[in-house]
Design an enzyme around this catalytic site. Structure first.
Site, PDB file in Angstrom:
ATOM      1  N   CYS A 264      56.953  20.554  -2.477  1.00  0.00           N
ATOM      2  CA  CYS A 264      57.936  21.426  -2.955  1.00  0.00           C
ATOM      3  C   CYS A 264      58.528  20.565  -4.121  1.00  0.00           C
ATOM      4  O   CYS A 264      59.036  19.441  -4.017  1.00  0.00           O
ATOM      5  CB  CYS A 264      58.962  21.764  -2.349  1.00  0.00           C
TER       6      CYS A 264
ATOM      7  N   GLN B   6      53.354  31.098  -3.845  1.00  0.00           N
ATOM      8  CA  GLN B   6      53.937  31.690  -5.034  1.00  0.00           C
ATOM      9  C   GLN B   6      53.105  32.289  -6.011  1.00  0.00           C
ATOM     10  O   GLN B   6      51.947  31.805  -6.024  1.00  0.00           O
ATOM     11  CB  GLN B   6      54.919  30.965  -5.710  1.00  0.00           C
TER      12      GLN B   6
ATOM     13  N   HIS C 146      69.149  24.052  -2.952  1.00  0.00           N
ATOM     14  CA  HIS C 146      68.442  23.048  -1.959  1.00  0.00           C
ATOM     15  C   HIS C 146      69.748  22.471  -1.123  1.00  0.00           C
ATOM     16  O   HIS C 146      70.949  21.958  -1.360  1.00  0.00           O
ATOM     17  CB  HIS C 146      67.710  21.992  -2.554  1.00  0.00           C
TER      18      HIS C 146
ATOM     19  N   GLU D  10      60.383  26.344   2.363  1.00  0.00           N
ATOM     20  CA  GLU D  10      61.052  26.976   1.180  1.00  0.00           C
ATOM     21  C   GLU D  10      61.534  28.586   1.561  1.00  0.00           C
ATOM     22  O   GLU D  10      61.264  29.172   2.409  1.00  0.00           O
ATOM     23  CB  GLU D  10      59.837  26.952   0.193  1.00  0.00           C
TER      24      GLU D  10
ATOM     25  N   CYS E  64      60.346  26.721  -9.900  1.00  0.00           N
ATOM     26  CA  CYS E  64      59.321  26.168  -9.103  1.00  0.00           C
ATOM     27  C   CYS E  64      58.668  25.040  -9.692  1.00  0.00           C
ATOM     28  O   CYS E  64      57.934  25.115 -10.851  1.00  0.00           O
ATOM     29  CB  CYS E  64      58.211  27.056  -8.806  1.00  0.00           C
ATOM     30  N   GLY E  65      58.976  23.737  -9.248  1.00  0.00           N
ATOM     31  CA  GLY E  65      58.497  22.488  -9.808  1.00  0.00           C
ATOM     32  C   GLY E  65      56.895  22.455 -10.086  1.00  0.00           C
ATOM     33  O   GLY E  65      56.300  22.145 -10.996  1.00  0.00           O
TER      34      GLY E  65
ATOM     35  N   GLY F 184      62.242  20.297  -4.331  1.00  0.00           N
ATOM     36  CA  GLY F 184      62.518  19.882  -3.465  1.00  0.00           C
ATOM     37  C   GLY F 184      62.533  18.509  -3.457  1.00  0.00           C
ATOM     38  O   GLY F 184      63.414  17.792  -2.854  1.00  0.00           O
TER      39      GLY F 184
END
Length: 284
Positions: free
Chosen positions: A223, A40, A165, A214, A69-70, A226
């Protein structure tokens, strides 16, 4: 940069205007052969809200912009600190639909308040019409029909961590059909904005193994959202207790969630690494 192997190009959009880049240009930057290469791209910008210190936008390797986005949020904190853009700790950052609170610890780990998980189908978004379902403790699981032979229990728990998710339980994450099945789940018509497909193996009540296909990026080494979604799903199924150590192919994350209190979902707290690999310049 990378967070547990989930890798990012992080761009300073404060001192230069990058708002006019096209989807094709984002794709080229993220291409591992023709560009810099990344899962990313994160674009750090000035905040547009009074309650935030910064804003950042997230583009997948396919050039599409996404909500959350963690692992990227932890890299954002490391970038802001290393680039001397701020000395505040914690930081508040504006993403697509919310403001996240992020804290840097002395050991280099970054703690992120990921906000509360979202279960309402219209807000995920998710359309369960026509899908078989079953109840597992506090969570309803849904069977996704895929254009391939079923090799295991494909019932999924569905939720959003700011992005959608679908989490399924597998007995052995190493042999799970992530690459074969993940694209079909990502594009399943029940998810109008596509979905991230998670494969979770329970090690014990405080430990899981996880792989995630993803949305817009394919399988990544880790992720963050995730991991949060998998832990929330596992707790709701009565299989896990907070906090949970999540083993990904790129490293470990720690996820804590207090469940529902008086019917209100508590915020998910994620802690993990953020590493700068190299810095440079490129001409677009």
């Amino acid at each position: 940069m990378h967070g547990a192997g989930n890798d990012f190009i992080v761009l300073n959009g404060i001192d230069q205007d990058l708002s006019g880049l096209t989807r094709e240009q984002w794709q080229t930057l993220a291409h591992r052969q023709f560009g810099i290469g990344a899962d990313q791209i994160l674009l750090v910008e000035k905040a547009t809200r009074a309650d935030a210190d910064f804003k950042y936008r997230i583009f997948n390797a396919d050039g599409g912009e996404v909500e959350q986005c963690g692992n990227g949020s932890r890299c954002f904190v490391r970038f802001v600190i290393d680039q001397n853009l701020s000395d505040k700790n914690p930081l508040r950052v504006e993403v697509a639909h919310t403001v996240l609170t992020l804290k840097s610890h002395p050991d280099g780990q970054i703690e992120v308040d990921m906000g509360a998980p979202i279960f309402e189908h219209s807000h995920i978004p998710f359309n369960s019409n026509g899908l078989a379902s079953m109840q597992k403790f506090h969570e309803t699981l849904y069977a996704l029909s895929l254009d391939m032979p079923a090799t295991h229990d494909s019932f999924v728990g569905v939720l959003s961590m700011g992005n959608p998710h679908a989490v399924q339980l597998v007995s052995d994450v190493a042999s799970a059909p992530v690459l074969e099945e993940g694209p079909s789940i990502e594009q399943h018509p029940a998810f109008p904005n596509r979905v991230n497909a998670g494969y979770m193996q329970i090690v014990n009540r405080n430990e899981i193994q996880l792989r995630v296909y993803e949305r817009g990026a394919g399988e990544t080494l880790a992720c963050g959202t995730g991991a949060c979604a998998a832990v929330v799903s596992g707790i709701r199924r009565g299989l896990l207790d907070s906090p949970v150590r999540v083993h990904t192919r790129g490293g470990d994350l720690q996820i804590a969630w207090g469940g529902l209190v008086n019917g209100i979902a508590q915020n998910v707290i994620m802690t993990g690494p953020a590493v700068t690999v190299f810095e440079g310049k490129t001409t677009i």
